[in-house]
Motif scaffolding. Structure first.
Motif, PDB file in Angstrom:
ATOM      1  N   ILE A 279       0.640  -1.169   0.119  1.00 49.77           N
ATOM      2  CA  ILE A 279       0.043  -0.091   0.032  1.00 49.77           C
ATOM      3  C   ILE A 279       0.830   1.230  -0.192  1.00 49.77           C
ATOM      4  O   ILE A 279       0.566   2.252  -0.771  1.00 49.77           O
ATOM      5  N   LEU A 280       1.974   1.070   0.787  1.00 49.43           N
ATOM      6  CA  LEU A 280       2.673   2.341   0.967  1.00 49.43           C
ATOM      7  C   LEU A 280       3.773   2.672  -0.054  1.00 49.43           C
ATOM      8  O   LEU A 280       4.364   3.741  -0.131  1.00 49.43           O
ATOM      9  N   TYR A 281       4.223   1.553  -0.685  1.00 52.39           N
ATOM     10  CA  TYR A 281       5.361   1.507  -1.544  1.00 52.39           C
ATOM     11  C   TYR A 281       5.334   2.890  -2.310  1.00 52.39           C
ATOM     12  O   TYR A 281       4.346   2.953  -3.218  1.00 52.39           O
ATOM     13  N   LYS A 282       6.320   3.545  -2.617  1.00 51.93           N
ATOM     14  CA  LYS A 282       6.198   4.761  -3.251  1.00 51.93           C
ATOM     15  C   LYS A 282       4.769   5.520  -3.175  1.00 51.93           C
ATOM     16  O   LYS A 282       4.197   5.525  -4.336  1.00 51.93           O
ATOM     17  N   ALA A 283       4.312   5.744  -2.175  1.00 53.96           N
ATOM     18  CA  ALA A 283       3.030   6.441  -2.012  1.00 53.96           C
ATOM     19  C   ALA A 283       2.780   7.476  -2.877  1.00 53.96           C
ATOM     20  O   ALA A 283       1.831   7.906  -3.221  1.00 53.96           O
ATOM     21  N   VAL A 284       3.754   8.351  -3.058  1.00 58.00           N
ATOM     22  CA  VAL A 284       3.457   9.747  -3.923  1.00 58.00           C
ATOM     23  C   VAL A 284       4.280   9.286  -5.272  1.00 58.00           C
ATOM     24  O   VAL A 284       5.465   9.377  -5.183  1.00 58.00           O
TER      25      VAL A 284
ATOM     26  N   VAL B 149       4.902  14.466   2.414  1.00 58.42           N
ATOM     27  CA  VAL B 149       5.154  14.165   1.195  1.00 58.42           C
ATOM     28  C   VAL B 149       6.599  14.013   0.743  1.00 58.42           C
ATOM     29  O   VAL B 149       7.138  13.011   0.221  1.00 58.42           O
ATOM     30  N   ILE B 150       7.348  15.028   1.127  1.00 56.76           N
ATOM     31  CA  ILE B 150       8.836  14.978   1.319  1.00 56.76           C
ATOM     32  C   ILE B 150       9.559  13.903   1.935  1.00 56.76           C
ATOM     33  O   ILE B 150      10.328  13.276   1.700  1.00 56.76           O
TER      34      ILE B 150
END
Lengths: 294, 299
Positions: free
Chosen positions: A143-148, B22-23
């Motif tokens: 779920i969180l892997y490379k979240a953005v 985000v950062i």
């Protein structure tokens, strides 16, 4: 007025395009036919069968009853939904802040994000990081892997850029804080942008198999794509439905492997087929907004 | 000066608060693994700290015939895809532009974009089934014409072409979108004038449409060049099998198999880093090239 188009050239283009479209659809259609073919006819069913003989939904009923398939569907839905919520919240927060032109340090932060698009640590450091964070074999790892995603962040920034600044100024004067401006004003007026980015993320999570395969060890947590891959690669019915079921000759054990594969392929693309018509125009727009390659 | 900066930061504190997570995500998911890639220069110890090993693993890598083969495969597969596939979405966009019925055009478009949204697991499944011997669709047709069926997925002569064709199948429609948009932005008056002058549709395509989309073509080509080292991990990974492994094994699959699965962590990371550095060099130089040719960078 364009040159009139009714010569042989025009008709051959129309036919060529039709052939292209058929080539695109046919492999999926063929799997659909095989998945609906009755068990008495399945042995003869092959790549050129156009109509399912002995139409039945039995294959689907029995495939969905295989525990790991049912788990897989639920896991995929959960991972996609949870991932999407996190992706959208944080991507829109980042995009909103970074669209503010006079933010101190803005170009530093943008550079920092762009660098991640052209260089990465790689598979093995990623794996070690997951292990250090004790996220291996948890849903959080996928779920969180490379979240953005930096690409989607930039696409969303271009949408947010089009929000009239007067709207935001007015809200500030009304005493809205920045979070409230983002969630009450910017996001609601950027529906197209949010939809586009949600769909990119949604497809990403739904189709994800590789990270799930290496981070998750517990079969009960596998998303559908991992289950599908296992079947397509190992291609052995006994190991797929479980040797106990196989020996007991359960309903799933009676199915032909070809039919199981076909049904599973169709099940895995149903969500995409359902959403596809609605989102087509958004996707196209998003593709144009992001001039960088995915 | 310093106090005015502080003032700006204090004024925008809510903004920075929103940016912070985000950062943090970027630091955790991107920058920590970049730092983690230093194990390419170390020997991994299960107990205690890793030992620095210099360029030992790179030496090992470059003297390994397996890695040489993997590197060669990466270049071959990538080059095949790039040069064969590149013109096709352009031709497709031209053809779509010639269709006079909007409904027909939209219908075709909505069908040809679809494969882009399927996972490589599914696409591999579809192609394995279509190319199966002897009862896949393709071999059925071959048998109909009295040709011998071919086992495409296990044939070292055919498997790379399967990659090329399945990539075409997946991306030709989606990749045509950029060109279609470029064509749509051409002013209709150009075509009107040409029609009055008696230009045929073919002449119009070559003299009006093509010159107008040349900048787009150049930009896309340069961009593809920048990502040349990505031969397509998901595709190869899902379509490879033991019969063809020496023909299809690419750097990314090597990193997975030799690095992660067989536990040669440093060697695998070194291979990944090698690919990453070449990729970085390619992207930076294509960006420069792009600025020179089109006046616009890749970013």
């Amino acid at each position: 007025m364009r040159a009139k188009r009714n010569g042989i050239g025009h008709y051959s283009i129309i036919i060529l395009l039709l052939i292209t479209a058929i080539v695109m659809v046919y492999p999926l259609y063929n799997q659909l036919v095989i998945s609906l073919t009755g068990s008495d006819y399945i042995v003869e069913a092959n790549g050129t069968t156009l109509v399912p003989h002995g139409f039945t939904l039995n294959t689907y009923r029995n495939v969905l009853a295989i525990p790991k398939v049912a788990r897989g569907v639920l896991n995929s839905i959960f991972i996609t939904a949870a991932g999407l919520v996190i992706n959208i919240i944080f991507t829109s927060m980042g995009a909103y802040v970074l669209t503010k032109r006079n933010l101190y340090g803005r170009s530093f932060f943008i550079t920092m994000i762009v660098i991640t698009m052209i260089f990465e640590g790689g598979l093995i450091p990623d794996y070690f990081l997951m292990r250090r964070l004790h996220l291996l074999n948890t849903y959080w790892s996928v779920i969180l892997y490379k979240a953005v995603n930096p690409y989607y962040l930039i696409i969303l920034m271009r949408f947010f850029d089009q929000v009239p600044p007067s709207l935001i100024e007015a809200a500030r004067i009304d005493g809205y804080n920045e979070t409230k401006i983002l969630f009450k004003i910017v996001i609601p007026v950027s529906v197209a942008g949010i939809a586009t980015v949600s769909l990119f993320y949604g497809v990403f999570h739904w189709n994800e198999y590789f990270r799930a395969m290496i981070y998750l060890t517990d079969e009960g947590k596998f998303p559908l794509q991992v289950v599908l891959r296992e079947l397509l690669i190992s291609a052995e019915k006994a190991s797929f439905i479980g040797s106990m079921n196989y020996l007991k000759g359960t309903a799933a054990a009676q199915l032909d492997i070809k039919a199981i594969k076909a049904a599973l392929i169709i099940i895995s693309i149903i969500p995409i087929l359902v959403f596809y018509p609605f989102v087509l125009k958004f996707f196209v727009k998003g593709r144009l907004q992001g001039s960088v390659k995915e | 000066m310093a106090s005015s900066v502080r003032k700006r930061i204090v004024k925008d504190r809510q903004m920075y608060l929103m940016l912070l997570p985000v950062i943090l995500f970027f630091i955790i998911w991107h920058y920590i693994p970049m730092w983690g890639a230093r194990i390419a220069f170390q020997d991994v110890r299960y107990v205690g700290a890793n030992q620095w090993a210099g360029v030992k693993h790179f030496k090992m890598l470059f003297s390994s015939p397996v890695f040489f083969n993997v590197f060669k495969n990466t270049l071959i597969i990538s080059a095949m895809k790039m040069f064969i596939i590149f013109p096709l979405p352009i031709i497709l966009a031209f053809m779509l532009n010639e269709v006079s019925s909007t409904g027909y055009r939209k219908g075709i478009q909505s069908v040809i974009y679809l494969p882009h949204f399927l996972s490589w697991v599914v696409i591999a499944g579809l192609f394995i089934s279509m190319l199966a011997s002897p009862d896949g669709a393709v071999n059925k047709v071959r048998i109909f014409f009295h040709l011998k069926p071919i086992s495409y997925m296990t044939s070292t002569h055919h498997i790379r072409w399967v990659f090329v064709f399945s990539e075409i199948w997946r991306s030709i429609g989606w990749d045509s979108i950029l060109y279609i948009a470029a064509i749509n932005s051409i002013s209709p008056t150009l075509y009107e004038a040409a029609t009055i002058d008696g230009a045929t549709p073919l002449q119009q395509a070559f003299n009006i449409t093509l010159p107008a989309i040349v900048p787009t073509i150049i930009t896309v080509f340069i961009l593809n060049l920048g990502f040349f080292m990505n031969a397509g991990f998901d595709q190869v990974f899902n379509m490879m099998n033991d019969a063809v492994i020496n023909t299809v094994d690419i750097i990314d699959t090597y990193v997975y198999r030799v690095g992660l699965m067989q536990g040669n962590y440093s060697l695998g990371t070194a291979a990944g880093l090698f690919k990453g550095v070449i990729g970085l060099f390619l992207i930076l130089s294509t960006d420069k090239l792009s600025r020179k040719v089109t006046g616009e960078g890749v970013w």
